[in-house]
Design a protein around this motif. Structure first.
Motif, mmCIF file in Angstrom:
data_model
loop_
_atom_site.group_PDB
_atom_site.id
_atom_site.type_symbol
_atom_site.label_atom_id
_atom_site.label_comp_id
_atom_site.label_asym_id
_atom_site.label_seq_id
_atom_site.Cartn_x
_atom_site.Cartn_y
_atom_site.Cartn_z
ATOM 1 N N ALA A 58 0.854 -1.185 0.000
ATOM 2 C CA ALA A 58 0.000 0.000 0.000
ATOM 3 C C ALA A 58 0.889 1.233 0.000
ATOM 4 O O ALA A 58 2.015 1.205 0.503
ATOM 5 C CB ALA A 58 -0.903 0.009 1.225
ATOM 6 N N SER A 59 0.363 2.298 -0.571
ATOM 7 C CA SER A 59 1.095 3.561 -0.556
ATOM 8 C C SER A 59 0.104 4.709 -0.589
ATOM 9 O O SER A 59 -1.070 4.532 -0.928
ATOM 10 C CB SER A 59 2.056 3.660 -1.750
ATOM 11 O OG SER A 59 1.340 3.822 -2.961
ATOM 12 N N ALA A 60 0.598 5.869 -0.232
ATOM 13 C CA ALA A 60 -0.201 7.093 -0.288
ATOM 14 C C ALA A 60 0.777 8.254 -0.335
ATOM 15 O O ALA A 60 1.954 8.103 -0.004
ATOM 16 C CB ALA A 60 -1.093 7.210 0.935
ATOM 17 N N ARG A 61 0.281 9.389 -0.741
ATOM 18 C CA ARG A 61 1.135 10.567 -0.699
ATOM 19 C C ARG A 61 0.394 11.684 0.030
ATOM 20 O O ARG A 61 -0.839 11.701 0.091
ATOM 21 C CB ARG A 61 1.590 10.995 -2.086
ATOM 22 C CG ARG A 61 0.520 11.598 -2.937
ATOM 23 C CD ARG A 61 1.069 12.031 -4.285
ATOM 24 N NE ARG A 61 0.017 12.737 -5.004
ATOM 25 C CZ ARG A 61 0.051 13.057 -6.268
ATOM 26 N NH1 ARG A 61 1.108 12.731 -6.997
ATOM 27 N NH2 ARG A 61 -0.938 13.695 -6.833
ATOM 28 N N LEU A 62 1.182 12.577 0.584
ATOM 29 C CA LEU A 62 0.647 13.679 1.373
ATOM 30 C C LEU A 62 1.339 14.958 0.946
ATOM 31 O O LEU A 62 2.564 15.078 1.058
ATOM 32 C CB LEU A 62 0.891 13.410 2.861
ATOM 33 C CG LEU A 62 0.380 14.454 3.833
ATOM 34 C CD1 LEU A 62 -1.152 14.465 3.859
ATOM 35 C CD2 LEU A 62 0.925 14.192 5.224
ATOM 36 N N SER A 63 0.549 15.890 0.463
ATOM 37 C CA SER A 63 1.089 17.190 0.056
ATOM 38 C C SER A 63 1.326 18.049 1.289
ATOM 39 O O SER A 63 0.783 17.789 2.367
ATOM 40 C CB SER A 63 0.097 17.909 -0.865
ATOM 41 O OG SER A 63 -0.180 17.121 -1.993
ATOM 42 N N GLY A 66 -1.654 19.115 3.395
ATOM 43 C CA GLY A 66 -2.503 18.112 4.029
ATOM 44 C C GLY A 66 -3.395 17.334 3.070
ATOM 45 O O GLY A 66 -4.260 16.578 3.504
ATOM 46 N N LEU A 67 -3.188 17.479 1.773
ATOM 47 C CA LEU A 67 -3.968 16.734 0.781
ATOM 48 C C LEU A 67 -3.455 15.299 0.688
ATOM 49 O O LEU A 67 -2.297 15.070 0.345
ATOM 50 C CB LEU A 67 -3.891 17.397 -0.594
ATOM 51 C CG LEU A 67 -4.562 16.632 -1.740
ATOM 52 C CD1 LEU A 67 -6.066 16.574 -1.539
ATOM 53 C CD2 LEU A 67 -4.221 17.274 -3.079
ATOM 54 N N MET A 68 -4.317 14.357 1.025
ATOM 55 C CA MET A 68 -4.002 12.930 0.880
ATOM 56 C C MET A 68 -4.422 12.516 -0.527
ATOM 57 O O MET A 68 -5.510 12.855 -0.969
ATOM 58 C CB MET A 68 -4.806 12.097 1.883
ATOM 59 C CG MET A 68 -4.578 12.458 3.321
ATOM 60 S SD MET A 68 -5.655 11.506 4.423
ATOM 61 C CE MET A 68 -7.252 12.296 4.121
ATOM 62 N N SER A 69 -3.564 11.783 -1.192
ATOM 63 C CA SER A 69 -3.923 11.353 -2.541
ATOM 64 C C SER A 69 -3.149 10.106 -2.926
ATOM 65 O O SER A 69 -2.264 9.657 -2.207
ATOM 66 C CB SER A 69 -3.655 12.479 -3.557
ATOM 67 O OG SER A 69 -2.294 12.847 -3.579
ATOM 68 N N ARG A 70 -3.545 9.550 -4.054
ATOM 69 C CA ARG A 70 -2.903 8.368 -4.626
ATOM 70 C C ARG A 70 -2.777 7.230 -3.618
ATOM 71 O O ARG A 70 -1.748 6.589 -3.505
ATOM 72 C CB ARG A 70 -1.541 8.724 -5.207
ATOM 73 C CG ARG A 70 -1.539 9.834 -6.270
ATOM 74 C CD ARG A 70 -2.537 9.576 -7.385
ATOM 75 N NE ARG A 70 -2.302 10.400 -8.542
ATOM 76 C CZ ARG A 70 -2.993 11.504 -8.818
ATOM 77 N NH1 ARG A 70 -3.956 11.910 -8.020
ATOM 78 N NH2 ARG A 70 -2.723 12.174 -9.926
ATOM 79 N N VAL A 71 -3.854 7.008 -2.878
ATOM 80 C CA VAL A 71 -3.891 5.904 -1.912
ATOM 81 C C VAL A 71 -4.122 4.620 -2.706
ATOM 82 O O VAL A 71 -5.182 4.413 -3.279
ATOM 83 C CB VAL A 71 -5.001 6.105 -0.869
ATOM 84 C CG1 VAL A 71 -5.054 4.922 0.083
ATOM 85 C CG2 VAL A 71 -4.772 7.412 -0.110
ATOM 86 N N ALA A 72 -3.094 3.790 -2.756
ATOM 87 C CA ALA A 72 -3.143 2.551 -3.524
ATOM 88 C C ALA A 72 -2.911 1.371 -2.585
ATOM 89 O O ALA A 72 -1.902 1.332 -1.885
ATOM 90 C CB ALA A 72 -2.075 2.564 -4.612
ATOM 91 N N VAL A 73 -3.851 0.450 -2.574
ATOM 92 C CA VAL A 73 -3.729 -0.756 -1.754
ATOM 93 C C VAL A 73 -4.001 -1.954 -2.659
ATOM 94 O O VAL A 73 -5.003 -1.977 -3.378
ATOM 95 C CB VAL A 73 -4.735 -0.744 -0.576
ATOM 96 C CG1 VAL A 73 -4.592 -1.995 0.275
ATOM 97 C CG2 VAL A 73 -4.565 0.518 0.277
ATOM 98 N N LEU A 74 -3.098 -2.926 -2.631
ATOM 99 C CA LEU A 74 -3.324 -4.136 -3.425
ATOM 100 C C LEU A 74 -4.640 -4.778 -2.994
ATOM 101 O O LEU A 74 -4.971 -4.780 -1.797
ATOM 102 C CB LEU A 74 -2.175 -5.118 -3.244
ATOM 103 C CG LEU A 74 -0.837 -4.688 -3.843
ATOM 104 C CD1 LEU A 74 0.247 -5.698 -3.479
ATOM 105 C CD2 LEU A 74 -0.937 -4.523 -5.352
#
Length: 152
Positions: A58-63, A66-74
């Protein structure tokens, strides 16, 4: 099974992060690559969840804002526990960055459940990769990860 959460550098981990996001967003959700990978990748904090074999599941990014985005979970790891651990870590990173609120671009048909959980709408509805979305926010001091048990 045990997991490890950590922040990683985009430039050093780009290939591993891209492989996961391509599998989830490009292959599974049919998001075009040119939309999936953008300028925010270079400036955001990237969070990964690793399994015992050191594979990113799993991964995610945080600007910085505080913007959470691109939350990817298999797919095989999309459990409430995984989402709560990932988002809890994101909140701690956002607090360290000094963010005052957490936000994300919510798929419009999922908006109501997040509004009930304490988020509020910010800005107009917009289209991203052919999907109607709206920015939802929550003050960081009142943020709890239980809202994200609704994600899957």
């Amino acid at each position: 099974m045990s997991y490890q959460l950590q922040q990683v550098n985009w430039l050093k981990n780009r290939e591993r992060l891209k492989a996961l996001r391509e599998k989830v967003f490009v292959c599974e959700y049919h998001i075009p690559k040119h939309i999936e990978f953008d300028q925010l990748d270079r400036t955001s904090q990237h969070i990964v969840l690793l399994n015992e074999q050191n594979i990113i599941i799993a991964s995610a990014r945080l600007s910085e804002d505080g913007l959470m985005s691109r939350v990817a979970v298999l797919p095989e790891f999309r459990t409430e526990d995984i989402y709560q651990n990932l988002f809890s870590y994101l909140v701690s990173v956002a607090k360290e960055q000094g963010a005052t609120e957490m936000s994300f671009n919510c798929i419009l048909h999922e908006k109501d459940k997040f509004l009930k959980a304490g988020f509020f709408s910010k800005g107009p509805v917009f289209m991203e990769a052919g999907i109607a979305r709206q920015r939802l926010c929550c003050p960081i001091e009142s943020f709890t990860t239980s809202e994200f048990s609704l994600v899957h």
